[in-house]
Design a protein around this motif. Structure first.
Motif, PDB file in Angstrom:
ATOM      1  N   GLU A  82      29.771  -5.215   8.717  1.00 47.89           N
ATOM      2  CA  GLU A  82      28.483  -5.813   8.344  1.00 47.89           C
ATOM      3  C   GLU A  82      28.662  -6.828   7.218  1.00 47.89           C
ATOM      4  N   GLY A  83      29.461  -6.467   6.217  1.00 51.06           N
ATOM      5  CA  GLY A  83      29.741  -7.401   5.128  1.00 51.06           C
ATOM      6  C   GLY A  83      30.500  -8.623   5.603  1.00 51.06           C
ATOM      7  N   ASN A  84      31.429  -8.429   6.521  1.00 53.17           N
ATOM      8  CA  ASN A  84      32.212  -9.556   7.039  1.00 53.17           C
ATOM      9  C   ASN A  84      31.359 -10.509   7.866  1.00 53.17           C
ATOM     10  N   ILE A  85      30.390  -9.947   8.597  1.00 52.84           N
ATOM     11  CA  ILE A  85      29.468 -10.783   9.368  1.00 52.84           C
ATOM     12  C   ILE A  85      28.650 -11.669   8.425  1.00 52.84           C
ATOM     13  N   ARG A  86      28.135 -11.074   7.365  1.00 47.04           N
ATOM     14  CA  ARG A  86      27.356 -11.842   6.379  1.00 47.04           C
ATOM     15  C   ARG A  86      28.224 -12.928   5.739  1.00 47.04           C
ATOM     16  N   GLU A  87      29.430 -12.542   5.387  1.00 47.14           N
ATOM     17  CA  GLU A  87      30.365 -13.481   4.754  1.00 47.14           C
ATOM     18  C   GLU A  87      30.661 -14.662   5.667  1.00 47.14           C
ATOM     19  N   ALA A  88      30.711 -14.400   6.972  1.00 47.21           N
ATOM     20  CA  ALA A  88      31.003 -15.454   7.948  1.00 47.21           C
ATOM     21  C   ALA A  88      29.768 -16.290   8.285  1.00 47.21           C
ATOM     22  N   GLY A  89      28.599 -15.868   7.813  1.00 45.48           N
ATOM     23  CA  GLY A  89      27.371 -16.594   8.108  1.00 45.48           C
ATOM     24  C   GLY A  89      26.934 -16.470   9.552  1.00 45.48           C
ATOM     25  N   LEU A  90      27.230 -15.311  10.165  1.00 43.39           N
ATOM     26  CA  LEU A  90      26.970 -15.134  11.595  1.00 43.39           C
ATOM     27  C   LEU A  90      26.027 -13.963  11.878  1.00 43.39           C
ATOM     28  N   SER A  91      25.155 -13.658  10.952  1.00 42.93           N
ATOM     29  CA  SER A  91      24.268 -12.492  11.116  1.00 42.93           C
ATOM     30  C   SER A  91      23.385 -12.598  12.352  1.00 42.93           C
ATOM     31  N   GLY A  92      23.065 -13.803  12.781  1.00 44.35           N
ATOM     32  CA  GLY A  92      22.228 -13.968  13.965  1.00 44.35           C
ATOM     33  C   GLY A  92      22.971 -13.844  15.276  1.00 44.35           C
ATOM     34  N   ARG A  93      24.293 -13.783  15.216  1.00 44.17           N
ATOM     35  CA  ARG A  93      25.119 -13.789  16.432  1.00 44.17           C
ATOM     36  C   ARG A  93      25.823 -12.462  16.701  1.00 44.17           C
ATOM     37  N   LEU A  94      25.956 -11.636  15.670  1.00 44.55           N
ATOM     38  CA  LEU A  94      26.671 -10.379  15.812  1.00 44.55           C
ATOM     39  C   LEU A  94      25.797  -9.205  15.403  1.00 44.55           C
ATOM     40  N   SER A  95      25.963  -8.098  16.113  1.00 51.04           N
ATOM     41  CA  SER A  95      25.239  -6.871  15.770  1.00 51.04           C
ATOM     42  C   SER A  95      26.220  -5.708  15.769  1.00 51.04           C
ATOM     43  N   LEU A  96      25.774  -4.577  15.255  1.00 51.44           N
ATOM     44  CA  LEU A  96      26.617  -3.399  15.128  1.00 51.44           C
ATOM     45  C   LEU A  96      26.114  -2.291  16.038  1.00 51.44           C
ATOM     46  N   LEU A  97      27.047  -1.535  16.604  1.00 48.99           N
ATOM     47  CA  LEU A  97      26.691  -0.400  17.452  1.00 48.99           C
ATOM     48  C   LEU A  97      27.691   0.722  17.201  1.00 48.99           C
ATOM     49  N   SER A  98      27.160   1.896  16.885  1.00 51.15           N
ATOM     50  CA  SER A  98      28.005   3.058  16.646  1.00 51.15           C
ATOM     51  C   SER A  98      28.098   3.901  17.907  1.00 51.15           C
ATOM     52  N   GLY A  99      29.302   4.381  18.216  1.00 50.95           N
ATOM     53  CA  GLY A  99      29.451   5.224  19.386  1.00 50.95           C
ATOM     54  C   GLY A  99      30.890   5.350  19.822  1.00 50.95           C
ATOM     55  N   ASP A 100      31.070   6.015  20.950  1.00 48.58           N
ATOM     56  CA  ASP A 100      32.386   6.348  21.485  1.00 48.58           C
ATOM     57  C   ASP A 100      32.587   5.640  22.823  1.00 48.58           C
ATOM     58  N   VAL A 101      33.779   5.107  23.040  1.00 49.22           N
ATOM     59  CA  VAL A 101      34.080   4.385  24.281  1.00 49.22           C
ATOM     60  C   VAL A 101      33.955   5.287  25.508  1.00 49.22           C
ATOM     61  N   HIS A 102      34.065   6.589  25.324  1.00 50.93           N
ATOM     62  CA  HIS A 102      33.966   7.517  26.451  1.00 50.93           C
ATOM     63  C   HIS A 102      32.519   7.769  26.876  1.00 50.93           C
ATOM     64  N   ASP A 103      31.575   7.292  26.084  1.00 52.15           N
ATOM     65  CA  ASP A 103      30.147   7.466  26.387  1.00 52.15           C
ATOM     66  C   ASP A 103      29.388   6.326  25.717  1.00 52.15           C
ATOM     67  N   ILE A 104      29.530   5.139  26.262  1.00 50.20           N
ATOM     68  CA  ILE A 104      28.986   3.929  25.629  1.00 50.20           C
ATOM     69  C   ILE A 104      27.457   3.947  25.692  1.00 50.20           C
ATOM     70  N   PRO A 105      26.777   3.855  24.550  1.00 51.77           N
ATOM     71  CA  PRO A 105      25.319   3.952  24.516  1.00 51.77           C
ATOM     72  C   PRO A 105      24.618   2.645  24.886  1.00 51.77           C
ATOM     73  N   LEU A 106      24.928   2.144  26.081  1.00 50.58           N
ATOM     74  CA  LEU A 106      24.319   0.924  26.593  1.00 50.58           C
ATOM     75  C   LEU A 106      23.957   1.119  28.057  1.00 50.58           C
ATOM     76  N   PRO A 107      22.944   0.405  28.541  1.00 50.68           N
ATOM     77  CA  PRO A 107      22.575   0.515  29.965  1.00 50.68           C
ATOM     78  C   PRO A 107      23.647  -0.070  30.870  1.00 50.68           C
ATOM     79  N   ALA A 108      23.672   0.382  32.089  1.00 53.24           N
ATOM     80  CA  ALA A 108      24.573  -0.189  33.094  1.00 53.24           C
ATOM     81  C   ALA A 108      24.262  -1.677  33.272  1.00 53.24           C
ATOM     82  N   GLY A 109      25.294  -2.474  33.467  1.00 55.59           N
ATOM     83  CA  GLY A 109      25.108  -3.891  33.772  1.00 55.59           C
ATOM     84  C   GLY A 109      24.615  -4.737  32.618  1.00 55.59           C
TER      85      GLY A 109
END
Length: 213
Positions: A82-109
């Motif tokens: 989060e700090g690196n995103i701010r430092e890069a001036g890219l807060s509008g382009r990048l977001s953060l998501l917490s979770g595990d690759v074995h159960d990705i908390p995103l919809p299909a497709g």
């Protein structure tokens, strides 16, 4: 380098962030350009799996029009990202998501391109992880997942610098990118019957899957 689940406490995360901003810093823009060129996807949603402090995701946002989600199971890493995103001036382009690759908390497709550098070597269940990644890919979506340094020159420079810091680092790298591990990954992908091609050259070892339309 990549996030090892459960491996990084606060000090370990800060150390990884330091290395990403120094020794590994030249690697990420090169890999980002290779991803855009090889996958031919420069718009849409990118999921950076095991993103750590966000170095690859930030480089991809700079190299394309992608909206990047940094996905990691370490809250310490995501705080640094989060700090690196701010430092890069890219807060509008990048977001953060917490979770595990074995159960990705995103919809299909929901993902146009999924990338990962280094974290694949720590996934406990490769078949489940790749199945999940394939699930969240949109039709025509692609992956660029594996490990490497972009060029032989960068690989050698990182090796020299990291070996000074940790004499065991070369053995760690060689184990991750060695033929036995590469064959294991390819075997899992083929066992799942997922369309793919393998890149194994000076840029590193990368799994490029593509989801049918």
């Amino acid at each position: 380098m990549g996030y090892t689940p459960g491996r990084f406490d606060r000090d370990g995360s800060k150390n990884m962030n330091r290395i990403a901003k120094t020794v590994f810093a030249p690697v990420y823009p090169v890999i980002a350009e290779q991803i855009v060129e090889r996958c031919r996807i420069s718009r849409g949603r990118c999921l950076d799996i095991g993103s750590g402090p966000g170095s690859l995701g930030i480089a991809l946002a700079r190299a394309s029009d992608l909206t990047v989600t940094l996905f990691d199971s370490s809250s310490e890493m995501l705080a640094l990202a989060e700090g690196n995103i701010r430092e890069a001036g890219l807060s509008g382009r990048l977001s953060l998501l917490s979770g595990d690759v074995h159960d990705i908390p995103l919809p299909a497709g929901s993902v146009d391109i999924a990338v990962s550098r280094g974290s694949i070597f720590f996934w406990e269940d490769l078949a489940r992880a790749f199945s999940e990644i394939h699930r969240v890919l949109a039709p025509g979506g692609k992956t660029y997942i594996g490990g490497g340094f972009g060029t032989a020159e960068l690989r050698d420079a990182v090796l020299a610098a990291m070996t000074k810091e940790n004499p065991d680092w070369k053995n760690f790298r060689d184990k991750n990118l060695g033929p036995e591990n590469r064959e294991r990954v390819v075997g899992v992908i083929e066992g799942l019957g997922l369309p793919h091609r393998i890149v194994n050259d000076d840029s590193g070892f990368w799994v490029m899957m593509e989801k049918g339309r």
